[in-house]
Enzyme design. Structure first.
Site, PDB file in Angstrom:
ATOM      1  N   SER A  87      -3.210  -7.699   2.890  1.00 55.62           N
ATOM      2  CA  SER A  87      -3.480  -7.511   4.320  1.00 55.62           C
ATOM      3  C   SER A  87      -3.957  -8.813   4.951  1.00 55.62           C
ATOM      4  CB  SER A  87      -4.547  -6.423   4.513  1.00 55.62           C
ATOM      5  OG  SER A  87      -4.074  -5.190   4.047  1.00 55.62           O
ATOM      6  N   LYS A 147     -16.459  -6.805   6.327  1.00 58.59           N
ATOM      7  CA  LYS A 147     -15.220  -7.591   6.343  1.00 58.59           C
ATOM      8  C   LYS A 147     -14.750  -7.884   7.762  1.00 58.59           C
ATOM      9  CE  LYS A 147     -13.435  -6.132   1.865  1.00 58.59           C
ATOM     10  NZ  LYS A 147     -12.347  -5.499   1.129  1.00 58.59           N
ATOM     11  N   ARG A 152      -2.502  -6.249  -8.340  1.00 59.05           N
ATOM     12  CA  ARG A 152      -1.475  -7.260  -8.127  1.00 59.05           C
ATOM     13  C   ARG A 152      -1.541  -8.342  -9.197  1.00 59.05           C
ATOM     14  NH1 ARG A 152      -3.258  -7.777  -2.046  1.00 59.05           N
ATOM     15  NH2 ARG A 152      -5.124  -7.221  -3.215  1.00 59.05           N
ATOM     16  N   HIS A 162       0.845  -1.204   0.000  1.00 58.35           N
ATOM     17  CA  HIS A 162       0.000   0.000   0.000  1.00 58.35           C
ATOM     18  C   HIS A 162       0.885   1.261   0.000  1.00 58.35           C
ATOM     19  CE1 HIS A 162      -3.172  -2.571   2.276  1.00 58.35           C
ATOM     20  NE2 HIS A 162      -3.687  -2.326   1.087  1.00 58.35           N
TER      21      HIS A 162
END
Ligand code: ADP
Length: 159
Positions: A128, A41, A90, A17
């Site tokens: 993460s 989440k 990614r 990040h």
């Protein structure tokens, strides 16, 4: 002047990040890093904690501010006068999700453009969720996240 917003859950912020934040702040005149609550989440770190980690890691970037936001991303962008949404890419899974989101945001607000920055090779495998998994099992994360995050896991796991 071009203002951009980099939104995310940042649970927690990783060096991947931070790499995107540094590169985006070189491209755009102003960058707002916007931390979402994302209750669906069930984040490991609280909203204010996630905001604080990011604030501590970006103090040296003059044109970058960190804030929290709720509601529709495009409404937030309009509120702060941003015409660009920055996202990191990614691999192929990211692309499918990000592309869907970019199209939906364009439908909501056609004047706001989504810009993707390719993840740096050093961090393209870092997420993460993987960091949370490894850290809570006692693994090594020091090279992948800022010090403040390593310390926060340490404190949380000790308590
Ligand atoms: P969200 O819940 O919005 O996906 P994340 O914090 O997981 O929030 O990710 C925010 C943005 O950062 C997303 O665009 C994601 O693809 C990107 N990102 C996450 N990890 C990396 C990384 N290692 N390198 C580059 N970009 C990343």
């Amino acid at each position: 002047m071009t203002k951009a917003v980099y939104p995310g859950t940042f649970d927690p912020v990783t060096n991947g990040h931070l790499d995107i934040i540094e590169r985006a702040s070189d491209i755009f005149d102003e960058l707002t890093v916007a931390v979402t609550d994302a209750p669906d989440k069930d984040p490991y770190f609280g909203l204010k904690e996630r905001e604080r980690f990011l604030q501590q890691c970006t103090t040296s970037i003059g044109n970058c501010e960190v804030t929290v936001f709720q509601g529709l991303l495009v409404d937030f962008c309009e509120e702060v006068g941003a015409g660009v949404i920055v996202r990191g890419l990614r691999e192929t899974n990211d692309f499918l999700n990000e592309y869907q989101m970019a199209l939906m945001n364009r439908l909501q607000a056609g004047e706001i453009e989504t810009v993707f920055l390719a993840a740096s090779s050093a961090y393209h495998f870092v997420s993460s969720s993987l960091i949370r998994e490894v850290a809570t099992l006692g693994g090594e994360i020091d090279k992948l996240v800022p010090r403040v995050v390593v310390d926060a896991f340490g404190e949380r796991l000790e308590s």
